[in-house]
Design an enzyme around this catalytic site. Sequence first.
Site, PDB file in Angstrom:
ATOM      1  N   ASP A 210       6.866   5.921   2.098  1.00  0.00           N
ATOM      2  CA  ASP A 210       6.545   5.034   0.992  1.00  0.00           C
ATOM      3  C   ASP A 210       6.361   5.728  -0.292  1.00  0.00           C
ATOM      4  OD1 ASP A 210       5.577   2.455   0.033  1.00  0.00           O
ATOM      5  OD2 ASP A 210       3.635   3.190  -0.118  1.00  0.00           O
ATOM      6  N   GLU A 268      11.606   6.104   0.105  1.00  0.00           N
ATOM      7  CA  GLU A 268      11.289   5.245  -0.945  1.00  0.00           C
ATOM      8  C   GLU A 268      11.643   5.741  -2.127  1.00  0.00           C
ATOM      9  OE1 GLU A 268       9.237   1.013  -2.141  1.00  0.00           O
ATOM     10  OE2 GLU A 268       8.067   2.855  -1.528  1.00  0.00           O
TER      11      GLU A 268
END
Length: 522
Positions: A210, A268
Site C-alpha cells: 500500500d 501501489e
Amino acid sequence: MTDSHQTWWSRAVFYQAYPRSFRDSNGDGVGDLDGITGELDYLAGLGVDALWLNPVMVSPMADHGYDVADPRDVDPLFGSLDALDRLVEAAHARGIKVTMDLVPNHTSSQHPWFQAALAAGPGSTQRNRYVFRDGRGDGGLHPPNNWVSVFGGPAWTRVTESDGNPGQWYLHLFDAEQPDLNWDNPEVFDDLEKTLRFWLERGVDGFRIDVAHGMSKPPGLPDMRVPDLTMLSHDEDDPRFNHDGVHDIHRSIRTVLNDHPDAVTIGEIWVFKNEDFAKYLRPDELHLGFNFRLVRAEFDADEVREAIENSLAAADLAGSPPTWTLSNHDVEREVSRYGGGPTGLARARAMALVMLALPGAVFVYNGEELGLPNVDLPDDVLQDPVWERSGHEERGRDGCRVPMPWSGDTPPFGFSSTADTWLPMPADWSTLTVEAQDGDPDSTLTLFRNAIELRHGRGELGSNVEWLDMPHGVLAFRGTDGLTCVLNTRSDPVAVPAGELLIASAPLVDGALAPAAAAWFR
C-alpha cells in the site's frame, strides 16, 4: 538472477478479493476468510492464478483495515490465523497463489507503539517511531507545515500531553487514526521485517504494498506548492510522496523477499512520470508496480492507446512485466465510469478484452467479472473516512465496495444469511448474480471465463505489442503470439481484420465489429 518475464507472476491473472465484500460465512453481514475459502472453486473456474487480499490484520477499521493495530494477526471480523492458513492451503491445492496487503506507511492510532508514543511525551524514543513535530506560531498553535490529508483536511493532528495541555502534532497523510511511521528510524524496518517473515513462513506468496511511493519524507518537511492534492491527482513536486529515500526501503524489503524467491511484491505507485515509475521496478526493488494509466483513460481509442504505450514504456525502462487493471477498491467501477447503464456495461466488457489481451500481469477486482456498477448509496450508510473528512463533499469509495451478489432474487443475494449487510445491496441486482450469469453464453461472467481461458492458452505474450493502422476511433494491436485485439470506440460498426474470431464482447454486425465492442482474432 531470475528472468522476471518467466516467473509465475509475470503473466498471472490476479483476483482482488475485498474480504468484507466477497462472501460472508458466519452471518454477521461482513465477508470473511472462510467465505473466500468456500468460493475457491468459483475462482478456479474463473481461471485466476492468484488472489490479492485487502488487509485482514487486526484493526479498529477506521479505514476498513488499512489502519493496522497488529500486523501479525488476523482480525476476528475476518476469522483467525487458522482461517488464513485454511485459505492458503486450499488455494494452493487448486494452484492459486495468495498475496496479502501490506501497509508500511502508517499504523493504527490504536497500535501499541502509538499509544506508547502518546504516553511517553516529546523527545522520547517512542515518539521517534512516528512523525511528531512542534507546531508553528505562538504556542505551537498551527500545524508544522501546510500538508493536507489524501482523505481531506489537514495532514496533522495535535495531541493533548499527559499534563493536559495541547502539545505536539503528528503527521497522518490519510485519516487521523492512521499516524505515519518515521522511516528514518531503523526500528520501523526491523518490525516490518518480522511482519514479512511471519506471513511468508505461513505460506503467503507475496504482498501488495500500500502507498509504495510513500513512507519516506523529505528533510525539513517543506510546504506543499498546491495544498489540495489527493493521491489520484498529482504534482511532480508534491513532497508527501515519491521522495528518493523510499527506494532504500524497497531495497530492504527485497532483501527479505530474496529468501523466498518465488514470492512477489506489487507496489501501489501513484507516480506518472515513466522514469520515476521505473525506479520502483529496478532489479533490487519491487517485482511489479501498479500502473494506473488505464484506469484514468476515457473510453476513447486514442486515450486507451496512449495509456497502453505509456505503461509498456514504463515497464520496459525497468525491464519489468507491465501490469493492467481497470478497477479496484479505491476507484469508481468501470461500468459507471464509462457512462453507466447498457452503454457503460458494453464499454466495460470491451475494455476487459483489451486488458486481458495485453502482455504482463492483470488484476481483476471482485465483481468486475459480473459487470457490477458503482452504487449510489444513501448518506446515512456511508463509512469511508473520506466522507467525514471532506465535510460530506466527497462521497468516498463505498460505492465500489458493495458486497458481491451470488444467487437469488432479493438482497443479500446469497452473500450472507442476513439482509443486514455491512453496506446495503441494490434490490435490482438479481440479473447480475453469479447464479444468473453462470451458464449464460452472453453474460459478462462467461466473457471473463472464456477470455481468461484463451489468455492462458496463448503462447509467449512477450513484453510489447505491434500497433495496426485503423480508422479514427478504432484501436488494434497484435501480440507476440499473433493474436490481434480490436477495440471500436466509435458509434458505428467497423470492418475487422481477416482471421478467425476467437471472442467478442458483443455480436458482430453483418461481419463488422459493433460500436463499444472489442474482439480477438487470430
